[in-house]
Design a protein around this motif. Structure first.
Motif, short mmCIF file in Angstrom:
data_model
loop_
_atom_site.label_atom_id
_atom_site.label_comp_id
_atom_site.label_asym_id
_atom_site.label_seq_id
_atom_site.Cartn_x
_atom_site.Cartn_y
_atom_site.Cartn_z
N ILE A 24 0.86 -1.18 0.00
CA ILE A 24 0.00 0.00 0.00
C ILE A 24 0.90 1.23 0.00
N GLY A 25 0.53 2.27 -0.74
CA GLY A 25 1.38 3.45 -0.74
C GLY A 25 1.02 4.45 -1.81
N TYR A 58 -1.35 -4.55 -4.91
CA TYR A 58 -1.02 -3.16 -4.56
C TYR A 58 -2.31 -2.37 -4.41
N LEU A 59 -2.40 -1.61 -3.30
CA LEU A 59 -3.55 -0.75 -3.01
C LEU A 59 -3.06 0.68 -2.84
N ALA A 113 0.01 3.38 -9.37
CA ALA A 113 -0.65 2.07 -9.52
C ALA A 113 -0.58 1.58 -10.97
N GLN A 114 -0.57 2.53 -11.89
CA GLN A 114 -0.53 2.17 -13.31
C GLN A 114 0.75 1.41 -13.66
N ALA A 156 1.54 -6.77 -10.76
CA ALA A 156 0.64 -7.25 -9.71
C ALA A 156 -0.76 -6.70 -9.91
N PRO A 157 -1.78 -7.38 -9.37
CA PRO A 157 -3.13 -6.81 -9.36
C PRO A 157 -3.16 -5.52 -8.53
N ILE A 158 -3.97 -4.56 -8.95
CA ILE A 158 -4.03 -3.27 -8.25
C ILE A 158 -5.47 -2.89 -7.94
#
Length: 414
Positions: A80-81, A188-189, A363-364, A370-372
């Protein structure tokens, strides 16, 4: 079980970070790797270490804090970040909010001794905002850097990224080793302000992002003939500006015919030459920023813009050329992670809206490995990249609580 953040601690950390780089005009000036951004980095590392979260900087100067237990330390991380660098004269929320929420989430999980199935990492990516081109840290993290990017990246003052990194005691080419293999990252969030008016106008607590827009940027030149403004008849002119004006009027038609609800085309920068009040402009250079959440639609917008400019150039007796300055591909958020967010929002009895993101985000880049998923909180009056940027405290608390509960769901998903 419903979890809640320590909101007073979150506010205190928020206010401490917001004070770093704040100037007399009220704006924050934490551009990547400047003195204030380096202070903010030190602040974040000190906070993580004070709270007992092991911290490191990778070779791209991303700051990473990790919380794990003996049972999950060899498994891929749930990350997360966001980022803590800013544009010039910025507000306190863009980017920094996502890092602060990630920090608070790890602290709450650690304090309550919640045993997640996967380790957790909070990350502050370097140079997201674009002093040296943008998303430097997340590109490195996702293996999207190459030596040419490192060698050619410079800021508007001509300062080279490689020189700055060397001054910081870092080998620029070592940034290539910051790449994380897919097997190390589960998901990733990212929590972010919307940077638009929709959630605020509709009085919705949070947005759950479905897609992140792609974008292409062109630098276009129309070349005609400079001539005397008084002696050159209108029908005999090769007026480059009139070509630009014609194209600007074509934009609504292009979107109607070739785009969709998420399509955007913007002419944000224009230069006329020779730039004299009594001279017909012989040349115009201008930018095109075009966006959509569908790659197919983006390609159709490209073709439509090219055809429109070619037709206008022929009609106005101009020459036309362009260069593609950048291309960022759209990405879709992960369906399972979106489901976790929706379930957590319903459990928290929180109003939410599933919506696309019209801005690009770290996130892009992470989506390459990884899934986002992304959470939005409302932006007051849709304002961002400004000292007037703000989100009500209760919306910040709602977004952070959603992130915390969703993170436990995601990290507990075996």
């Amino acid at each position: 079980m419903v979890l809640t953040i320590n909101f007073e601690r979150f506010k205190a950390n928020f206010n401490e970070l917001a004070a770093i780089g704040k100037k007399d005009d009220g704006g924050i000036y934490r551009m990547a790797f400047n003195a204030d951004e380096l202070l903010a980095r030190n602040w974040l590392e000190a906070k993580l270490e004070a709270y007992g979260i092991p911290t490191r900087r990778d070779a791209a100067l991303n700051i990473i804090g990790r919380y794990e237990n003996e049972a999950n330390q060899d498994k891929p991380a749930v990350v997360i970040g966001s980022h803590i660098d800013t544009v010039p004269n910025a507000g306190a929320l863009d980017g920094a909010l996502g890092v602060l929420v990630g920090l608070e989430c790890l602290l709450c999980i650690k304090e309550q001794s919640i045993q997640t199935a996967y380790p957790l990492e909070v990350i502050a990516f370097s140079d997201e905002e674009g002093r040296f081109g943008g998303m430097f840290g997340s590109r490195a993290f996702a293996g999207q850097l190459n030596p040419r990017i490192i060698e050619e990246s410079q800021d508007l003052d001509g300062i080279m990224l490689s020189d700055v990194l060397q001054q910081l005691g870092v080998d620029p080419y070592q940034a290539l080793s910051a790449s994380r293999p897919k097997k190390e990252i589960k998901s990733y969030l990212e929590l972010h302000i919307e940077q638009g008016p929709v959630l605020d106008a509709e009085n919705v607590s949070v947005g759950i992002v479905s897609d992140i827009t792609g974008l292409f940027k062109w630098q276009v030149r129309l070349l005609g003939a400079a001539n005397h403004a008084g002696t050159t008849p209108m029908e005999m002119r090769k007026d480059a500006f009139m070509g630009l004006a014609d194209f600007a009027h074509e934009i609504p038609r292009i979107i109607d015919e070739n785009g969709g609800e998420a399509s955007r085309i913007t002419i944000g920068n224009v230069a006329l030459y020779p730039g004299s009040a009594n001279t017909v402009p012989g040349e115009v250079d201008f930018s095109i920023d075009a966006r959509d959440v569908s790659l197919e639609v983006m390609n159709e917008l490209k073709d439509a813009c090219r055809k429109a400019l070619s037709a206008i150039a022929r009609r106005r007796q101009l020459s036309f050329d362009f260069t593609e300055a950048s291309m960022i591909y759209p990405v879709a958020c992960d369906n399972q992670m979106q489901s976790h967010l929706e379930e957590a929002a319903q459990q928290l009895e929180m109003s939410y809206k599933v919506m696309p993101s019209g801005a690009a985000h770290d996130a892009q880049m992470v989506a390459k490995i990884a899934p986002i998923a992304m959470i939005f909180v409302p932006s007051k009056n849709g304002i961002s990249h400004s000292p007037h940027e703000w989100t009500d405290w209760h919306h910040l608390e709602s977004g952070a609580n959603l992130a915390l509960n969703a993170l436990v769901r995601i990290a507990g998903d075996r």
